[in-house]
Write a protein that holds these residues in place. Structure first.
Motif, PDB file in Angstrom:
ATOM      1  N   UNK A  81      34.536  14.223  20.181  1.00 28.02           N
ATOM      2  CA  UNK A  81      34.677  13.245  21.135  1.00 28.02           C
ATOM      3  C   UNK A  81      34.237  13.671  22.397  1.00 28.02           C
ATOM      4  N   UNK A  82      33.008  14.512  22.530  1.00 25.64           N
ATOM      5  CA  UNK A  82      32.197  14.704  23.413  1.00 25.64           C
ATOM      6  C   UNK A  82      31.262  13.714  23.621  1.00 25.64           C
TER       7      UNK A  82
ATOM      8  N   UNK B 229      14.696  19.011   9.938  1.00 26.71           N
ATOM      9  CA  UNK B 229      15.241  18.861  11.330  1.00 26.71           C
ATOM     10  C   UNK B 229      16.071  17.782  11.379  1.00 26.71           C
ATOM     11  N   UNK B 230      15.605  16.566  10.897  1.00 22.30           N
ATOM     12  CA  UNK B 230      16.135  15.187  11.015  1.00 22.30           C
ATOM     13  C   UNK B 230      17.637  15.195  10.549  1.00 22.30           C
ATOM     14  N   UNK B 231      17.983  15.722   9.510  1.00 18.54           N
ATOM     15  CA  UNK B 231      19.262  15.694   8.761  1.00 18.54           C
ATOM     16  C   UNK B 231      20.180  16.721   9.621  1.00 18.54           C
ATOM     17  N   UNK B 232      19.599  17.895   9.882  1.00 19.28           N
ATOM     18  CA  UNK B 232      20.254  18.946  10.848  1.00 19.28           C
ATOM     19  C   UNK B 232      20.669  18.283  12.015  1.00 19.28           C
ATOM     20  N   UNK B 233      20.211  17.739  12.775  1.00 13.95           N
ATOM     21  CA  UNK B 233      20.254  17.058  14.297  1.00 13.95           C
ATOM     22  C   UNK B 233      21.071  15.890  13.788  1.00 13.95           C
ATOM     23  N   UNK B 234      21.142  15.083  12.653  1.00 15.80           N
ATOM     24  CA  UNK B 234      22.147  14.116  12.668  1.00 15.80           C
ATOM     25  C   UNK B 234      23.567  14.705  12.468  1.00 15.80           C
ATOM     26  N   UNK B 235      23.718  15.713  11.748  1.00 20.30           N
ATOM     27  CA  UNK B 235      24.960  16.471  11.472  1.00 20.30           C
ATOM     28  C   UNK B 235      25.543  16.868  12.691  1.00 20.30           C
ATOM     29  N   UNK B 236      24.705  17.321  13.506  1.00 19.25           N
ATOM     30  CA  UNK B 236      25.072  17.984  14.987  1.00 19.25           C
ATOM     31  C   UNK B 236      25.770  16.790  15.827  1.00 19.25           C
ATOM     32  N   UNK B 237      24.900  15.519  15.628  1.00 19.19           N
ATOM     33  CA  UNK B 237      25.281  14.464  16.547  1.00 19.19           C
ATOM     34  C   UNK B 237      26.827  14.051  15.923  1.00 19.19           C
ATOM     35  N   UNK B 238      26.899  13.907  14.499  1.00 15.96           N
ATOM     36  CA  UNK B 238      28.233  13.543  14.191  1.00 15.96           C
ATOM     37  C   UNK B 238      29.463  14.571  14.344  1.00 15.96           C
ATOM     38  N   UNK B 239      28.987  15.693  14.324  1.00 19.56           N
ATOM     39  CA  UNK B 239      30.214  16.677  14.868  1.00 19.56           C
ATOM     40  C   UNK B 239      30.450  16.486  16.394  1.00 19.56           C
TER      41      UNK B 239
END
Length: 63
Positions: free
Chosen positions: A60-61, A45-55
């Motif tokens: 620009x949101x 979940x940590x790596x998935x959440x990090x990818x969501x935040x980077x996206x």
């Protein structure tokens, strides 16, 4: 006496075939095992959440 020798050869041949067939059956990988190896690895979940935040940042949101 030669008849006895021929009988032994046939028995040895069928025994050899039986061992070969047994070896082939036991040597293969079960289809269920192949299926499990082909599954995608579960992601943390940590790596998935990090990818969501980077996206989100890349788009620009803001939060």
């Amino acid at each position: 006496m030669s008849n006895h020798d021929e009988t032994q050869e046939r028995e040895a041949g069928s025994s050899r075939l039986a061992h070969f067939v047994q070896h082939e059956r036991e040597g293969g990988v079960h289809p269920a095992v192949k299926e499990l190896h082909q599954r995608p690895a579960p992601r943390a979940e940590e790596s998935n959440r990090r990818a969501v935040e980077y996206a989100r940042i890349e788009r620009g949101r803001q939060v």
